[in-house]
Design an enzyme around this catalytic site. Structure first.
Site, PDB file in Angstrom:
ATOM      1  N   HIS A 172      50.339   0.431 -24.973  1.00 21.74           N
ATOM      2  CA  HIS A 172      49.226   0.586 -24.030  1.00 21.74           C
ATOM      3  C   HIS A 172      48.444   1.843 -24.404  1.00 21.74           C
ATOM      4  O   HIS A 172      49.047   2.893 -24.657  1.00 21.74           O
ATOM      5  CB  HIS A 172      49.770   0.698 -22.603  1.00 21.74           C
TER       6      HIS A 172
ATOM      7  N   LEU B 260      51.271 -11.262 -17.926  1.00 22.07           N
ATOM      8  CA  LEU B 260      52.417 -12.177 -17.932  1.00 22.07           C
ATOM      9  C   LEU B 260      53.088 -12.169 -16.566  1.00 22.07           C
ATOM     10  O   LEU B 260      53.225 -11.128 -15.929  1.00 22.07           O
ATOM     11  CB  LEU B 260      53.402 -11.750 -19.014  1.00 22.07           C
TER      12      LEU B 260
ATOM     13  N   ASN C 118      47.678  -3.265 -34.849  1.00 20.32           N
ATOM     14  CA  ASN C 118      49.047  -2.820 -34.557  1.00 20.32           C
ATOM     15  C   ASN C 118      50.071  -3.811 -35.102  1.00 20.32           C
ATOM     16  O   ASN C 118      51.112  -3.418 -35.640  1.00 20.32           O
ATOM     17  CB  ASN C 118      49.244  -2.640 -33.049  1.00 20.32           C
TER      18      ASN C 118
ATOM     19  N   ASN D 203      55.682  -3.283 -25.304  1.00 17.93           N
ATOM     20  CA  ASN D 203      54.225  -3.327 -25.250  1.00 17.93           C
ATOM     21  C   ASN D 203      53.676  -1.971 -25.667  1.00 17.93           C
ATOM     22  O   ASN D 203      54.325  -0.950 -25.447  1.00 17.93           O
ATOM     23  CB  ASN D 203      53.755  -3.644 -23.824  1.00 17.93           C
TER      24      ASN D 203
ATOM     25  N   GLY E 180      44.526  -7.352 -34.290  1.00 16.43           N
ATOM     26  CA  GLY E 180      45.924  -7.258 -34.681  1.00 16.43           C
ATOM     27  C   GLY E 180      46.273  -6.099 -35.596  1.00 16.43           C
ATOM     28  O   GLY E 180      47.224  -6.190 -36.368  1.00 16.43           O
TER      29      GLY E 180
ATOM     30  N   ASP F 216      52.221  -2.694 -16.969  1.00 18.67           N
ATOM     31  CA  ASP F 216      52.182  -1.380 -17.643  1.00 18.67           C
ATOM     32  C   ASP F 216      53.079  -0.352 -16.949  1.00 18.67           C
ATOM     33  O   ASP F 216      52.716   0.826 -16.820  1.00 18.67           O
ATOM     34  CB  ASP F 216      50.730  -0.860 -17.716  1.00 18.67           C
TER      35      ASP F 216
ATOM     36  N   MET G  76      46.373  -9.564 -24.484  1.00 23.41           N
ATOM     37  CA  MET G  76      45.552  -9.221 -23.327  1.00 23.41           C
ATOM     38  C   MET G  76      45.682 -10.185 -22.152  1.00 23.41           C
ATOM     39  O   MET G  76      44.828 -10.192 -21.267  1.00 23.41           O
ATOM     40  CB  MET G  76      44.090  -9.085 -23.756  1.00 23.41           C
TER      41      MET G  76
HETATM   42  C1  GAR Z   1      45.187  -1.464 -28.941  1.00 23.00           C
HETATM   43  O1  GAR Z   1      44.474  -0.286 -28.720  1.00 23.00           O
HETATM   44  C2  GAR Z   1      46.226  -1.651 -27.850  1.00 23.00           C
HETATM   45  O2  GAR Z   1      46.810  -0.462 -27.412  1.00 23.00           O
HETATM   46  C3  GAR Z   1      45.406  -2.274 -26.767  1.00 23.00           C
HETATM   47  O3  GAR Z   1      44.544  -3.168 -27.413  1.00 23.00           O
HETATM   48  C4  GAR Z   1      44.281  -2.699 -28.742  1.00 23.00           C
HETATM   49  C5  GAR Z   1      44.608  -3.811 -29.707  1.00 23.00           C
HETATM   50  O4  GAR Z   1      44.205  -3.474 -31.015  1.00 23.00           O
HETATM   51  N1  GAR Z   1      46.221  -2.923 -25.791  1.00 23.00           N
HETATM   52  C6  GAR Z   1      45.892  -3.069 -24.517  1.00 23.00           C
HETATM   53  O5  GAR Z   1      44.854  -2.686 -24.054  1.00 23.00           O
HETATM   54  C7  GAR Z   1      46.921  -3.804 -23.681  1.00 23.00           C
HETATM   55  N2  GAR Z   1      46.455  -3.958 -22.345  1.00 23.00           N
HETATM   56  P1  GAR Z   1      44.815  -4.265 -32.250  1.00 23.00           P
HETATM   57  O6  GAR Z   1      44.599  -5.750 -31.978  1.00 23.00           O
HETATM   58  O7  GAR Z   1      43.991  -3.784 -33.406  1.00 23.00           O
HETATM   59  O8  GAR Z   1      46.265  -3.912 -32.380  1.00 23.00           O
END
Ligand code: GAR
Length: 196
Positions: A109, A93, A14, A107, A12, A145, A90
């Protein structure tokens, strides 16, 4: 002010940056953080920041996405969010869920979309010999995406990069891009933001 709910699956980072950004002078506030994994590290971080949390473990639903999403929807609706931010969420949906939040769900990506939808984005960029990687914030539409792009940040690939070193460099930019895009989006600005 606008109410923002965030969905995570992991650490988490982000989500933390988004919540922190909304704790300052901001036209939105974080009202809820949810996860499909009760053990997601981000849930404790959200609670420590004073944001209510919930988890809907996807595993007991055994592939019944509609039932999983019905419970996700129920939990979200209790907080009456205006905007949903997927932040390292992840689970794919379904169209039905996405339509509930059409035009209101963002979102992030870890690639320069439309390149490398789906998983393993950094390894795919390295395998392709790309010299630039990056990340994208987009509106969520039923196609994975694929929604309208609101912001992108470009990140150089460096000699000797592995998927992990590249991911770490991209993540630094994710932490700048997502809060910047959310602030603009809440203010009604859906024009493209580009960071370098
Ligand atoms: C991030 O790099 C995000 O862009 C990616 O997962 C990571 C989560 O990190 N998202 C995807 O791959 C979506 N398919 P975080 O939990 O530290 O934010």
């Amino acid at each position: 002010s606008k109410r923002v709910a965030l969905l995570i699956s992991g650490g988490g980072s982000n989500m933390v940056k988004l919540v922190e950004s909304m704790q300052g002078d901001h036209p939105a506030r974080a009202v809820l953080v949810g996860s499909n994994d009760p053990e997601a590290g981000g849930l404790k971080k959200a609670a420590a920041m004073g944001v209510p949390t919930f988890a809907v473990d996807h595993r007991p639903y055994k592939g019944d996405r509609a039932a999983f999403e019905a419970e996700l929807q129920r939990q979200l609706e209790e907080a009456q969010p205006d905007i949903i931010c997927l932040a390292g969420f992840m689970r794919v949906l379904t169209e039905g869920f996405v339509r509930n939040w059409e035009g209101r769900m963002l979102n992030i990506h870890p690639s320069l979309l439309p390149k490398y939808k789906g998983l393993h984005t950094h390894q795919r960029a390295l395998d392709a010999g790309d010299d630039v990687a990056g990340c994208t914030v987009h509106l969520v539409t039923p196609e994975l995406d694929d929604g309208p792009i609101l912001g992108q940040a470009r990140v150089p690939v460096q000699a000797g990069d592995t998927a992990d070193t590249l991911a770490a460099r991209v993540l630094v930019q994710e932490h700048k891009l997502y809060p910047a895009v959310l602030r603009r989006f809440v203010s009604g600005d859906q024009t493209l933001l580009t960071l370098d």
